[in-house]
Design an enzyme around this catalytic site. Structure first.
Site, mmCIF file in Angstrom:
data_model
loop_
_atom_site.group_PDB
_atom_site.id
_atom_site.type_symbol
_atom_site.label_atom_id
_atom_site.label_comp_id
_atom_site.label_asym_id
_atom_site.label_seq_id
_atom_site.Cartn_x
_atom_site.Cartn_y
_atom_site.Cartn_z
ATOM 1 N N VAL A 87 0.819 -1.224 0.000
ATOM 2 C CA VAL A 87 0.000 0.000 0.000
ATOM 3 C C VAL A 87 0.850 1.270 0.000
ATOM 4 O O VAL A 87 0.327 2.375 -0.077
ATOM 5 C CB VAL A 87 -0.966 0.032 1.204
ATOM 6 C CG1 VAL A 87 -1.845 -1.200 1.223
ATOM 7 C CG2 VAL A 87 -0.218 0.188 2.521
ATOM 8 N N HIS A 110 12.114 -1.160 5.381
ATOM 9 C CA HIS A 110 12.298 -2.220 4.389
ATOM 10 C C HIS A 110 12.389 -1.538 3.036
ATOM 11 O O HIS A 110 11.673 -0.570 2.768
ATOM 12 C CB HIS A 110 11.123 -3.199 4.434
ATOM 13 C CG HIS A 110 11.215 -4.320 3.440
ATOM 14 N ND1 HIS A 110 12.384 -4.997 3.191
ATOM 15 C CD2 HIS A 110 10.277 -4.893 2.641
ATOM 16 C CE1 HIS A 110 12.163 -5.936 2.289
ATOM 17 N NE2 HIS A 110 10.891 -5.888 1.938
ATOM 18 N N GLY A 136 8.478 -5.713 16.255
ATOM 19 C CA GLY A 136 8.298 -4.470 16.983
ATOM 20 C C GLY A 136 8.188 -4.628 18.485
ATOM 21 O O GLY A 136 8.762 -3.845 19.254
ATOM 22 N N SER A 254 21.558 -34.726 21.853
ATOM 23 C CA SER A 254 22.247 -35.998 22.058
ATOM 24 C C SER A 254 23.209 -36.289 20.918
ATOM 25 O O SER A 254 23.077 -35.737 19.812
ATOM 26 C CB SER A 254 21.226 -37.137 22.165
ATOM 27 O OG SER A 254 20.607 -37.356 20.899
#
Length: 332
Positions: A87, A110, A136, A254
């Site tokens: 958007v 970003h 956040g 293990s």
């Protein structure tokens, strides 16, 4: 390979943000953390969040008076966009670009919309990125505890000649320089972030867990047992890797499990798998993925919604929901 330089508190000056009004667009996961951390760092912050919904109510509870994007941008010297990738272009064209002040700072967490040229800023703006490497709520929690989540920073456009210094100041304001800051580029951040999400963190892990679960169930084992072995214990393993790498994990499991790792891991992640990873990366770098995702949104998300429904219908989701309802620590 040269190690990346890390920046810390002493490398950043919060005074560079004094006298500026910083607009946080979107009060979701990252938005609330950035706004609150910056406010607690002494900055003047305004918040844009559309009315209705949990995020708007949360902003009110936190002491904000949320405005529309356009009204928020008009009064700000710094615009930090924390809206969903799909958007951001519409918000830029309709509300931000017509109202942004000349010489303002335009920042992101970003690089998608800059990398794929969905947003093409005017030449008078500093265009930068501050990307915390954590959700956040964790960014906020670490800040409140006097700590910080590491951040990536990038400068795409340095109109003021001080873009990097401003970027470091913002990172300090949200606590990033407490954890360490690494410089990158919008291109590198976007491509590596998308690849990690698709091939490993979300796409890869989800399909690996579900495929293991389905293999055991198809072989006649109880779904509940398959869930514990292929999904529930994933957190235990990831936590060990998060805390101390593969070394700590192998030290903690293990010898039998470690031997199984060495003889079977490469049977599952084969050369064919790696070849597909390269194709995923190629689609990201070429812009094919971005174009497909933008078209998917334009068409009303038919594939997205269908796949979401299919994932929610999986047996592992039904079994997991029932088992988790008995785990009091998960509810906390």
């Amino acid at each position: 390979m040269k190690e990346a330089k890390m920046y810390y508190d002493n490398d950043a000056d919060l005074n560079l943000l004094k006298g500026k009004t910083i607009a946080i667009l979107g009060y979701g996961s990252q938005g609330h953390a950035h706004a609150l951390n910056l406010r607690d760092s002494g900055m003047n912050v305004v918040v844009a969040q559309r009315e209705g919904g949990a995020n708007y109510e949360r902003a009110l509870v936190d002491g904000w008076k949320p405005l529309s994007i356009a009204e928020t941008v008009k009064q700000a010297d710094w615009i930090h966009i924390l809206l969903p990738d799909e958007v951001q272009k519409k918000a830029w064209e309709n509300d931000i670009k017509p109202n942004i002040r000349k010489g303002a700072v335009l920042s992101f967490s970003h690089g998608f919309n800059i990398r794929y040229q969905q947003i093409v800023p005017t030449g008078d703006l500093d265009v930068i990125m501050i990307a915390p490497k954590g959700p956040g709520h964790f960014v906020r929690k670490q800040y409140e505890e006097g700590k910080g989540v590491p951040c990536l920073i990038a400068v795409e456009q340095d109109a003021s000649g001080k873009a990097k210094e401003l970027t470091l100041a913002y990172a300090k304001g949200i606590g990033g320089t407490r954890g360490g800051v690494i410089e990158t580029t919008f291109k590198e951040e976007t491509e590596t972030d998308l690849f990690g999400e698709q091939a490993v963190l979300c796409g890869g892990v989800v399909e690996l867990i579900n495929s293991g679960f389905e293999t055991l169930v198809a072989a006649g084992y109880q779904p509940e047992i398959a869930y514990f072995e292929c999904c529930h214990e994933m957190k235990l393993i990831v936590d060990l890797i998060f805390e101390g790498g593969f070394g700590k994990m192998n030290h903690s499991i293990s010898n039998t499990a470690e031997y199984g790792e060495y003889i079977s891991g490469k049977r599952v992640i084969t050369d064919e798998t790696k070849a597909e990873m390269k194709k995923v990366l190629s689609d990201i770098r070429s812009g094919k993925f971005a174009n497909d995702w933008l078209k998917e949104n334009k068409d009303g998300k038919p594939f997205f919604n269908k796949e979401k429904q299919e994932v929610n219908k999986r047996l592992i989701e039904k079994v997991g929901s029932r088992l988790r309802s008995c785990m009091s620590w998960v509810k906390k």
